[in-house]
Design an enzyme around this catalytic site. Structure first.
Site, PDB file in Angstrom:
ATOM      1  N   HIS A 260       0.825  -1.202   0.000  1.00 35.63           N
ATOM      2  CA  HIS A 260       0.000   0.000   0.000  1.00 35.63           C
ATOM      3  C   HIS A 260       0.862   1.256   0.000  1.00 35.63           C
ATOM      4  CE1 HIS A 260      -3.871  -1.795   0.147  1.00 35.63           C
ATOM      5  NE2 HIS A 260      -3.424  -2.659   1.032  1.00 35.63           N
TER       6      HIS A 260
ATOM      7  N   ARG B 220     -11.556   1.288 -10.082  1.00 38.96           N
ATOM      8  CA  ARG B 220     -11.766   0.356  -8.963  1.00 38.96           C
ATOM      9  C   ARG B 220     -13.078   0.745  -8.298  1.00 38.96           C
ATOM     10  NH1 ARG B 220      -6.368   2.370  -7.975  1.00 38.96           N
ATOM     11  NH2 ARG B 220      -4.834   0.768  -8.506  1.00 38.96           N
TER      12      ARG B 220
ATOM     13  N   ARG C  62     -13.775  -2.060 -13.322  1.00 39.44           N
ATOM     14  CA  ARG C  62     -13.562  -3.403 -12.770  1.00 39.44           C
ATOM     15  C   ARG C  62     -14.660  -3.679 -11.761  1.00 39.44           C
ATOM     16  NH1 ARG C  62      -8.300  -4.333  -9.290  1.00 39.44           N
ATOM     17  NH2 ARG C  62      -9.482  -3.149  -7.770  1.00 39.44           N
TER      18      ARG C  62
ATOM     19  N   GLU D 155      -4.877 -11.820 -14.002  1.00 42.23           N
ATOM     20  CA  GLU D 155      -4.087 -11.708 -12.781  1.00 42.23           C
ATOM     21  C   GLU D 155      -3.642 -13.074 -12.311  1.00 42.23           C
ATOM     22  OE1 GLU D 155      -6.309  -8.692 -10.106  1.00 42.23           O
ATOM     23  OE2 GLU D 155      -7.827  -9.934 -11.030  1.00 42.23           O
TER      24      GLU D 155
ATOM     25  N   ASN E 120       0.101  -6.477 -10.434  1.00 42.04           N
ATOM     26  CA  ASN E 120       0.401  -6.660  -9.004  1.00 42.04           C
ATOM     27  C   ASN E 120       0.061  -8.077  -8.560  1.00 42.04           C
ATOM     28  OD1 ASN E 120       0.620  -3.966  -9.430  1.00 42.04           O
ATOM     29  ND2 ASN E 120      -0.881  -3.327  -7.912  1.00 42.04           N
ATOM     30  N   ASP E 121      -1.199  -8.480  -8.828  1.00 44.59           N
ATOM     31  CA  ASP E 121      -1.592  -9.822  -8.433  1.00 44.59           C
ATOM     32  C   ASP E 121      -0.934 -10.875  -9.319  1.00 44.59           C
ATOM     33  OD1 ASP E 121      -3.065  -9.707  -6.089  1.00 44.59           O
ATOM     34  OD2 ASP E 121      -4.869  -9.020  -7.126  1.00 44.59           O
TER      35      ASP E 121
ATOM     36  N   ARG F 193       2.225 -10.005  -1.666  1.00 41.83           N
ATOM     37  CA  ARG F 193       2.522  -8.610  -2.037  1.00 41.83           C
ATOM     38  C   ARG F 193       2.977  -7.749  -0.879  1.00 41.83           C
ATOM     39  NH1 ARG F 193      -2.876  -6.689  -5.068  1.00 41.83           N
ATOM     40  NH2 ARG F 193      -2.018  -4.639  -4.677  1.00 41.83           N
TER      41      ARG F 193
ATOM     42  N   CYS G  92      -2.894  -2.656 -16.407  1.00 41.93           N
ATOM     43  CA  CYS G  92      -3.396  -1.654 -15.485  1.00 41.93           C
ATOM     44  C   CYS G  92      -2.802  -1.817 -14.094  1.00 41.93           C
ATOM     45  CB  CYS G  92      -4.922  -1.681 -15.413  1.00 41.93           C
ATOM     46  SG  CYS G  92      -5.567  -3.216 -14.733  1.00 41.93           S
TER      47      CYS G  92
END
Lengths: 92, 561
Positions: free
Chosen positions: B187, B288, B324, B413, B436-437, B447, B486
């Site tokens: 984060h 999001r 999303r 992902e 990221n995922d 993560r 993204c």
């Protein structure tokens, strides 16, 4: 004991910013003020200077509440607080 | 002079003084009694004094705040000396409980009561817990929890930052973020990039730096240096000069030879979207939708959702907005959708999968999207997160069709989706890589974990290969269905070049990064980007992939990126 009735004018009811403004004002009047919904017994009234109590009271716009206070200056204090409740504080 | 090495997650070179984030306040032990020799009267008086001090501190901060933040601080200040909270604690003290434990328990019961009332009251329940922790800190004589208040800007040093900390992070007061833990996808990293603050994560040892120590932070190199000398000052000055050049984006993402790569923004709501449009974003590549659901006990109504979605669509009339659907679970739990007792939430019922266990929520979200689309001029695309199979993609496409949504797509992902991109893309209109995922799953590395930061980078050749496979899947499918990125990877200018070379069609990132990515992208031709992609794929490690590509892009060093 002097008491007044007031109709909540703020659009969001007596929580969020109106509750904060009212609680602060009630804490500054110099006498202990209680608040209850109309029809509720006086011994179940809540401390009007407590923002948490006001939030649990859950008074919405248009609800009628009873303010009570005792001692020197109680009448003037109640008058000023009624005025505050009957103002739409969200509009300011 | 001492240097700490970490991972650079948001570029920028600055010098500032350290303020350590205080450790969270620990719970006073249950049953803790008043110390021998302390009377209940003295303890109550101390409690009242502490509550008054917390009230005064919050009230002073409210005086400097504006808008919603000011109103919240004013209300929180009043809570600190609220009779309901203090009387509840005083009763416990009268029975012999220590003042710390008494305020802790009183705060719990008030907070629970507000929580049970639901709605707006429930949202305030956490404010009571915050006030309670501040009063305990005051009684103990330790710094208040949360981001330190300061009149002068500082470098915030923490173990790691939680999403809740960011709400109180004032970008005018914080010069840079440095954490001892956390990884490139944590984060802290995401917040830093969205605020445009230089940041270094996983810099072991920085939590030992004393408050007031002067440090040089290099958010590109990933280093933190204490007591910097003149050469570091010069570097910080040079960055200040180029940073202003990197804040403008002309509005067209392109390579040197005119190969167009639309640069889109990742947004979380209407305000974000308006800011992104101002920064030149060519559309939204990731909207999001969780913001509208987070911290809610119940599902928002279709109308409420539609109004929230429309606020984003309205910022981009005539442009593409990729939405999303709800991505709850793992690090984003929602009480009405996810099971917090799952032993392995990252591999649990999250994203699209919540439709298996709680059907209806997704249908109503799609209904709200269709409703908002009708009332706006944006070109709305809708994708589902955490799709693993072509079967799921087909089912999602059918749900979209039922709701009247024209362009359904999927997030890639899960590695299985990258590997079967061809069959998945037969079912839907587009794919968007959530790097990221995808990195977390391809590398089997959480993560949020600092010790795994080196595994957890999209520069891993395995991750780049999965990106390449997704593009190949789209080509094999044969209808030119777009593949975008993204994830945070798109915000790294060097990686943006590699992704372009791998054949990715659009890049979506935090709007603050648009200008830097555009500036670097326009210095290379498509053929050069393809060469750099090959180079990165051939590297034996993420470190070498990054180093080799950066070496061929001297513009990065010139711009301090």
């Amino acid at each position: 004991m002097p008491e007044r009735i007031a109709t909540i004018a703020s659009r969001s009811g007596l929580h969020a910013r109106p509750a904060a403004l009212f609680a602060e004002a009630a804490g500054d009047v110099g006498v202990e003020v209680t608040i209850a919904m109309q029809g509720e017994p006086a011994d179940e009234a809540l401390d009007a200077s407590s923002i948490l109590s006001l939030m649990t009271l859950g008074a919405a716009k248009g609800d009628v509440v009873v303010l009570r206070a005792d001692g020197d200056g109680a009448d003037a204090a109640l008058d000023s607080l009624v005025k505050l409740l009957e103002t739409d504080l969200d509009a300011e | 002079m001492q240097t700490f090495s970490g991972v650079g997650v948001s570029p920028g070179r600055i010098i500032g003084t350290v303020r350590q984030m205080p450790k969270p306040i620990s719970e006073p032990p249950a049953g803790e009694q008043l110390a021998a020799g302390t009377s209940a009267e003295d303890a109550t008086a101390a409690l009242k004094a502490a509550s008054q001090a917390v009230h005064d501190e919050l009230k002073a901060r409210a005086a400097h705040a504006t808008g919603d933040g000011k109103a919240v601080l004013e209300a929180t200040a009043l809570m600190a000396k609220d009779t309901m909270l203090i009387k509840g604690a005083a009763k416990l003290v009268a029975r012999g409980t220590s003042s710390e434990r008494a305020i802790w328990e009183s705060g719990s019961s008030v907070s629970e009561m507000l929580h049970n009332l639901g709605g707006y009251m429930a949202e305030r329940a956490t404010d009571v817990l915050d006030v309670r922790a501040r009063i305990v800190a005051e009684l103990r004589g330790v710094p208040a929890p949360g981001i330190p208040a300061s009149n002068t800007p500082f470098v915030l040093v923490a173990e790691d930052l939680a999403p809740a900390d960011t709400a109180t992070l004032d970008p005018n007061k914080v010069l840079a973020l440095v954490t001892a833990g956390g990884g490139p996808q944590s984060h802290t990293a995401i917040i830093a990039r969205s605020l445009g603050l230089p940041a270094v994560v996983a810099a072991v040892g920085v939590d030992e730096l004393a408050d007031g120590t002067e440090v040089f932070v290099d958010g590109a190199a990933g280093s933190v240096t204490s007591e910097p000398d003149a050469s570091f000052r010069a570097a910080a000055d040079a960055w200040a000069a180029t940073a202003s050049l990197l804040s403008e984006f002309t509005g067209t993402g392109t390579t040197a030879d005119g190969h167009l790569v639309p640069l889109l923004a990742n947004v979380g709501g209407g305000k974000d979207a308006a800011a992104a449009a101002k920064l030149g974003a060519q559309g939204v590549g990731l909207f999001r939708t969780e913001f509208c659901f987070l911290e809610r006990d119940t599902e928002p109504s279709v109308e409420e959702q539609a109004a929230a979605y429309k606020s984003v669509f309205d910022a981009f009339p005539g442009k593409k907005v990729v939405l999303r659907t709800l991505d709850a679970g793992a690090d984003k739990p929602l009480p009405f959708l996810t099971d917090s007792t799952e032993p392995n939430p990252a591999l649990g019922v999250r994203g699209y999968r919540t439709d298996f266990t709680t059907p209806g929520v997704l249908d109503r979200q799609l209904e709200a999207i269709a409703l908002a689309e009708k009332q706006s001029e944006a070109d709305v695309w809708v994708m589902a997160p955490m799709i693993s199979t072509a079967e799921e993609a087909a089912r999602f496409a059918a749900m979209c069709a039922d709701a009247g949504i024209k362009t359904p797509g999927v997030m890639v992902e899960v590695p299985s989706a990258a590997l079967t991109a061809e069959s998945i893309l037969r079912e839907v209109g587009f794919a968007s890589l959530g790097t990221n995922d995808l990195t977390q799953y391809a590398m089997a590395a959480d993560r949020q974990l600092g010790p795994l930061a080196n595994l957890n980078t999209p520069w891993q050749p395995a991750v780049l290969r999965l990106v390449g496979l997704t593009v190949e899947g789209s080509r094999a499918e044969g209808n030119g269905k777009p593949v975008g990125v993204c994830g945070e990877a798109a915000a790294d200018p060097a990686l943006a070049v590699v992704l372009t070379g791998l054949g990715v069609n659009t890049l979506s990132m935090t709007a603050r990064s648009l200008a830097a990515v555009a500036a670097v992208l326009k210095t290379v031709t498509l053929a050069e980007a393809q060469e750099l992609a090959k180079l990165a794929l051939s590297a034996p490690s993420a470190t070498e992939a990054r180093a080799w590509v950066r070496e061929k892009l001297p513009v990065l060093e010139e711009l301090g990126l």
